[in-house]
Scaffold this active site. Structure first.
Site, PDB file in Angstrom:
ATOM      1  N   HIS A 101       3.248   1.258   1.265  1.00 41.32           N
ATOM      2  CA  HIS A 101       2.980   2.679   1.434  1.00 41.32           C
ATOM      3  C   HIS A 101       4.146   3.542   0.971  1.00 41.32           C
ATOM      4  O   HIS A 101       3.953   4.711   0.650  1.00 41.32           O
ATOM      5  CB  HIS A 101       2.623   2.975   2.886  1.00 41.32           C
ATOM      6  CG  HIS A 101       1.244   2.534   3.252  1.00 41.32           C
ATOM      7  ND1 HIS A 101       0.472   3.180   4.195  1.00 41.32           N
ATOM      8  CD2 HIS A 101       0.475   1.510   2.790  1.00 41.32           C
ATOM      9  CE1 HIS A 101      -0.698   2.575   4.300  1.00 41.32           C
ATOM     10  NE2 HIS A 101      -0.709   1.548   3.461  1.00 41.32           N
ATOM     11  N   HIS A 263      -3.729  -8.324   1.852  1.00 35.39           N
ATOM     12  CA  HIS A 263      -4.572  -8.614   3.009  1.00 35.39           C
ATOM     13  C   HIS A 263      -4.642 -10.097   3.338  1.00 35.39           C
ATOM     14  O   HIS A 263      -5.448 -10.514   4.167  1.00 35.39           O
ATOM     15  CB  HIS A 263      -5.972  -8.034   2.793  1.00 35.39           C
ATOM     16  CG  HIS A 263      -5.993  -6.547   2.830  1.00 35.39           C
ATOM     17  ND1 HIS A 263      -7.130  -5.796   2.619  1.00 35.39           N
ATOM     18  CD2 HIS A 263      -4.994  -5.642   3.051  1.00 35.39           C
ATOM     19  CE1 HIS A 263      -6.832  -4.516   2.704  1.00 35.39           C
ATOM     20  NE2 HIS A 263      -5.542  -4.393   2.961  1.00 35.39           N
TER      21      HIS A 263
END
Length: 743
Positions: A101, A263
């Protein structure tokens, strides 16, 4: 109307100076919100840097014991803290998200965002909904930052921690380059038009995302994991994924690798109702000390944590690299369900409980996925890539390693800026490589001789200045792309851009190429001159002539040493993102631009890392030199085109001129106040220097009786800054927003 704006029933001051008025002091911006702001040109002043303007972060980083830092980070990974316990006893997933991020705000359209500067520490990024709980990740790293101090920036620490997190869970990363100096104040960027979190006013037509943005909703990094606006449709979500990842310079192959690789680790958090969550860091109480999203749901931490509201674990080994993401994605069928927080997610149908609980070793769960995860299976383009990775796990690992490296380094610019022993040796096309110099550079005598030959080619001052500017002004201080070094103006797409006047450009390049061939074929001592240097030198020679023709002798600085890029190492599609939609310095503006022309000028100056005085002097000079795109006469307030003079400012400020709007909304006609005869034509970019009070103050300096010589010398200095903006080989690039002009 809310309490902050106040109800103006009595017709008084619109800011409401009454008993119920807010304590905030009104700013000029409150009074005149539509006025042109120059704030971006004043950002990141050395005065805001506690280390001072002369601080050399590169030197500090190069003295860092990087192995010791990495060893300390490995310890942090499994040192679970009671105030924010680690899922599965390992902070790897949290730190991967933090690094992702930090870097994932990058957008290829203007090169802004990205990991450089450590902007995740500041508003608004530190308080975006998508960054919930990353305040905890940064606090977990404070002992590391505190220990290594100025030698290790927050910006580098974020990315390095993400790498170490991956390595500590058994993944081999591609490499790491340091060198990201911290900034000390928020970046004033356009993140979207919305005034509420998760607003989506950024769309027009049939879901056409605003051209300047990279995420689907305010406060998200990319897409809504529940699907478009919370609609759990994997195929529709794939459309959003493809658009947003492309705006981050990722293709479909890289996108699949990134999503699946990220993920493979960790989990999402949605243990309870989001209404239990307190305000974000910037809205929190002073006693919270910069921590936000405090939860009143049970303990609020560990098994009770709420972050995204989703409660998903993808892998049977969430703290170890594996191919379980793809195995689970394809081995199970999926049915829609909701998290304990009420968010849309998917659970494997009729599946055994094979997923570990993050805190109770005696509990198991069924595999779960996000709507955006299922996009990798049900989108017709992503599906074959995903299936290929399922069947080729080693290729998947390599693809993720490379995509992760690109994600975390995309905004760093040329590899010459990468620091440290972990920089990979492999050359990558997205780094816009330029060959290292392998020959002596030209000397002063050569420079003087080449200038004479260039001026003897028969091109006008305007021609040579225009080509040099077109080559150099692609530079973006945001991601350090573009610029004159490499002379990529010779290649597609730049050679074909309408703004660059392709027929003239081809002629100039051909003649300069002949000079280059003659020189390189006859020079002694192995000396060579590049086309990149010749293009810039031609502009410098033209400016010196233009100044001399106006009665001022000035030596325009020129530093040789640029090299020529190779066409096979130039990604034309990637460089298309640098195409100017507006360039106020050349009085060019395409109606498709989402900014007003004068705003686009300031935006361009910001990317070139220019101050307001530098922007002002360059616009005035480019006008009188006749460097407008397409040969436009707008703003050419002189009868001596090609002479470097302060005529632009003198005539702009002359009260004999009266300006009237024309049928073209961005164009104006000047009239003599007495005779009513036409004088000049102008654009909004030209007239803003007489309209906006700060810019008028700058223009007055150069329009005074004693302003001409100062103007010429300041123009030469600002010109040199633009020409050398991308020169990583001669010191710091032009990432400062001002430089000292002449007294």
């Amino acid at each position: 109307m809310n309490a902050e704006s106040g109800e103006n029933a009595g017709g008084g001051c619109p800011l409401g100076h009454g008993a119920g008025a807010p304590r905030k002091r009104p700013s000029n911006r409150d009074w005149w919100p539509e006025a042109l702001s120059l704030t971006s040109l004043n950002q990141h002043s050395p005065r805001s840097n506690p280390y001072g303007g002369d601080f050399d972060y590169a030197a500090e980083f190069n003295s860092l014991d990087l192995d010791a830092v990495i060893a300390d980070l490995h310890k942090v990974m499994t040192d679970s803290q009671d105030w924010w316990p680690a899922d599965f006893g390992h902070y790897g997933g949290l730190f991967i998200r933090m690094a992702w991020h930090s870097a994932g705000t990058y957008r290829i359209t203007d090169g802004r965002g990205g990991a450089g500067g450590g902007q995740q520490r500041f508003a608004p990024l530190n308080s975006w909904p998508d960054n919930a709980s990353l305040d905890k990740a940064r606090r977990l790293l404070w002992p590391i930052k505190q220990k290594y101090g100025r030698k290790l920036s927050w910006a580098d620490l974020f990315v390095l921690t993400g790498n170490v997190a991956l390595e500590s869970m058994g993944f081999k990363t591609f490499g790491f380059g340091g060198g990201r100096a911290d900034t000390w104040e928020p970046e004033e960027l356009f993140w979207g038009p919305e005034g509420t979190w998760l607003g989506d006013e950024r769309y027009s037509g049939e879901r056409q995302l605003h051209p300047g943005l990279g995420a689907v909703q305010m406060g998200l990094i990319y897409v809504n994991p529940e699907g478009p606006n919370g609609n759990p449709d994997p195929k529709a979500a794939a459309v959003d994924i493809r658009e947003t990842f492309a705006r981050m310079a990722m293709n479909d192959y890289e996108t699949v690798a990134l999503i699946a690789g990220g993920h493979t680790f960790g989990k999402t958090h949605g243990a309870g109702d989001p209404s239990f969550i307190g305000p974000e860091p910037e809205g929190a109480l002073i006693e919270d000390q910069g921590l936000g999203w405090r939860s009143k749901f049970q303990t609020g931490i560990g098994p009770d944590a709420i972050t995204s509201g989703l409660e998903v674990i993808w892998s049977q080994t969430p703290v170890k690299w594996s191919n379980y993401f793809f195995e689970n994605l394809f081995n199970f069928e999926w049915e829609l369900t909701k998290s304990p927080a009420g968010a849309h997610q998917w659970v494997a149908k009729d599946a055994p409980e094979i997923i570990p609980d993050p805190f109770d070793p005696n509990k198991k769960r069924k595999p779960t996925m996000l709507t955006t995860d299922l996009s990798l299976r049900f989108d017709p383009i992503y599906e074959p890539i995903s299936r290929h990775f399922l069947e080729n796990p080693d290729e998947f690992a390599d693809a993720f390693a490379r995509a992760w490296f690109k994600l975390t380094h995309r905004d760093m610019g040329p590899i010459a800026r990468y620091l440290g022993p972990l920089v990979p040796k492999e050359q990558l096309i997205w780094q816009d490589p330029i060959p290292e110099r392998d020959h002596p550079v030209i000397d002063d005598a050569d420079i003087a001789s080449l200038k004479q030959k260039i001026l003897g080619l028969g091109f006008s001052v305007s021609d040579l200045v225009s080509v040099a500017w077109a080559s150099a002004a692609t530079y973006r201080g945001s991601d350090k792309r573009g610029g004159a070094n490499g002379a990529r103006i010779r290649f597609a797409p730049q050679k074909d851009w309408e703004i660059n006047n392709p027929p003239l450009l081809a002629q100039v390049l051909q003649k300069l190429g002949e000079i280059q061939s003659d020189f390189n074929g006859s020079a002694t001592g192995g000396k060579k001159v590049s086309m990149a240097d010749l293009i810039v030198l031609a502009g410098c020679a033209a400016i010196e002539k233009a100044a001399q023709d106006g009665g001022v002798n000035v030596a325009v600085p020129f530093t040789p040493g640029r090299m020529d890029a190779l066409e096979e190492w130039t990604d034309a599609q990637s460089f298309e993102a640098l195409r100017p939609v507006a360039d106020g310095f050349r009085n060019y503006y395409h109606e498709s631009h989402f900014m007003a022309p004068e705003e686009a000028l300031v935006d361009k100056a910001h990317l070139l890392r220019l101050s307001a005085p530098e922007m002002t002097v360059l616009v005035g000079g480019m006008r009188v030199l006749g460097a407008n795109a397409g040969g436009s006469q707008d703003g050419v307030f002189t009868h001596r085109v090609g002479v470097l003079s302060n005529d632009f400012f003198v005539n702009l400020l002359d009260m004999k001129n009266e300006w009237t709007a024309t049928e073209h909304k961005n164009r104006f006609q000047g009239l003599d106040r007495k005779t009513r005869q036409p004088t000049w034509t102008a654009t909004r970019v030209d007239l803003i220097f007489g309209s906006q009070s700060e810019l008028r103050a700058q223009a007055e300096v150069y329009g005074m009786a004693d302003g001409n010589e100062k103007f010429v010398r300041d123009f030469a200095k600002a010109w040199d800054k633009v020409m050398n903006a991308d020169r990583m080989d001669i010191g710091k690039p032009a990432d400062q927003f001002s430089q000292k002009l002449s007294a």
